[in-house]
Design an enzyme around this catalytic site. Structure first.
Site, PDB file in Angstrom:
ATOM      1  N   ALA A   1       0.807  -1.219   0.000  1.00 11.26           N
ATOM      2  CA  ALA A   1       0.000   0.000   0.000  1.00 11.26           C
ATOM      3  C   ALA A   1       0.844   1.274   0.000  1.00 11.26           C
ATOM      4  O   ALA A   1       0.435   2.299  -0.546  1.00 11.26           O
ATOM      5  CB  ALA A   1      -0.925  -0.005   1.206  1.00 11.26           C
TER       6      ALA A   1
ATOM      7  N   THR B   1       5.598  -1.901   2.096  1.00 14.34           N
ATOM      8  CA  THR B   1       4.821  -2.875   2.869  1.00 14.34           C
ATOM      9  C   THR B   1       5.601  -3.263   4.110  1.00 14.34           C
ATOM     10  O   THR B   1       6.829  -3.381   4.070  1.00 14.34           O
ATOM     11  CB  THR B   1       4.503  -4.153   2.053  1.00 14.34           C
ATOM     12  OG1 THR B   1       3.944  -5.140   2.933  1.00 14.34           O
ATOM     13  CG2 THR B   1       5.734  -4.724   1.376  1.00 14.34           C
TER      14      THR B   1
ATOM     15  N   HIS C   1      -4.291  -8.833  -5.531  1.00 12.17           N
ATOM     16  CA  HIS C   1      -5.639  -8.591  -5.007  1.00 12.17           C
ATOM     17  C   HIS C   1      -6.609  -8.109  -6.076  1.00 12.17           C
ATOM     18  O   HIS C   1      -7.675  -7.598  -5.759  1.00 12.17           O
ATOM     19  CB  HIS C   1      -5.577  -7.593  -3.843  1.00 12.17           C
ATOM     20  CG  HIS C   1      -4.850  -8.138  -2.647  1.00 12.17           C
ATOM     21  ND1 HIS C   1      -4.288  -7.340  -1.679  1.00 12.17           N
ATOM     22  CD2 HIS C   1      -4.581  -9.420  -2.271  1.00 12.17           C
ATOM     23  CE1 HIS C   1      -3.697  -8.105  -0.757  1.00 12.17           C
ATOM     24  NE2 HIS C   1      -3.864  -9.360  -1.099  1.00 12.17           N
TER      25      HIS C   1
END
Ligand SMILES: [Zn+2]
Length: 241
Positions: free
Chosen positions: A20, A189, A119
């Protein structure tokens, strides 16, 4: 920084594994970190983790889709220096693949060709009835659920929700890339999120590089640890603005 520059200059089939933190520099909040969705979305009827679950999607699809549009889709976000640096490295023939936990498509926007999205992606959607594919524009036009114009069934994002398993083919693709890499760069991360930590154990190359603002449990395993913003570190090392 000289070390990072020389490691990247020597790479022939590097792989980047990003979390992220790569997208936060493009203004996309980290779902889990302080300042992320857990702390900012106060107006939710349920905890954010439930709102992004398979359970919520099944039970209250309208609520799910409205939440999804508001918090998970960022149509105005643009690639940042990290995305640009990685695309440049791929263009130079030194980076084999980007593996990402993000669903925003910003690596592709920056020009990366080989992106493995663990994802899924907000840019891919499909009809649950007939399987027809749809882009993000169709989803964003509506409130509540969006239905397929061909069969009338609901369209869902190709995004992995809580309670859903990752695509085996995508995982295998990522592991194969990591196993073949000479340099593995892990960035943005803390490696606390499944399956990131397990995946980097497959690396057999020469340099494991960790770039993250905070320390991670794997700092001692790395050949090079850089506690900096990912865009700054990669941009400086690769000479990309
Ligand atoms: Zn359909």
């Amino acid at each position: 920084m000289d070390d990072l520059a020389s490691v990247l200059a020597g790479a022939r089939r590097a792989v980047f594994f990003g979390g992220a933190g790569v997208s936060t520099e493009s203004g996309i909040p980290d779902f889990r970190s302080a300042g992320g969705l857990y702390t900012t979305a106060h107006d939710l009827p349920y905890p954010a983790e439930y709102m992004l679950s398979h359970e919520c999607f099944e039970a209250e699809p309208q609520l799910f889709m409205d939440f999804y549009r508001q918090y998970l889709v960022h149509p105005d976000a643009r690639p940042n220096r990290a995305h640009r640096a990685l695309a440049a490295m791929e263009g130079q023939g030194r980076l084999e693949a980007v593996i990402t936990q993000n669903i925003d498509g910003l690596h592709q926007d920056a020009g990366s060709a080989r992106v493995i999205e663990l994802h899924g992606s907000v840019h891919r959607n499909h009809c649950m009835g007939c399987g027809r594919h749809y882009g993000l524009d169709v989803i964003m036009r509506d409130a509540g659920i969006t239905v397929c114009h061909a069969c009338g069934q609901m369209i869902r994002p190709d995004v992995v929700l809580y309670g859903e398993t990752l695509d085996r083919v995508v995982i295998d693709d990522a592991l194969a890339a990591i196993q073949a890499a000479d340099v593995l760069i892990v960035g943005g991360t803390s490696l606390n999120v499944y399956p990131a930590a397990g995946m980097i154990r497959f690396f057999r190359g020469t340099h494991l590089v960790l770039i993250n603002l905070e320390t991670t449990p794997y700092d001692s395993d790395a050949d090079l640890v850089i506690h900096e913003r990912i865009g700054e570190a990669l941009g400086e090392a690769l000479g990309v603005e």
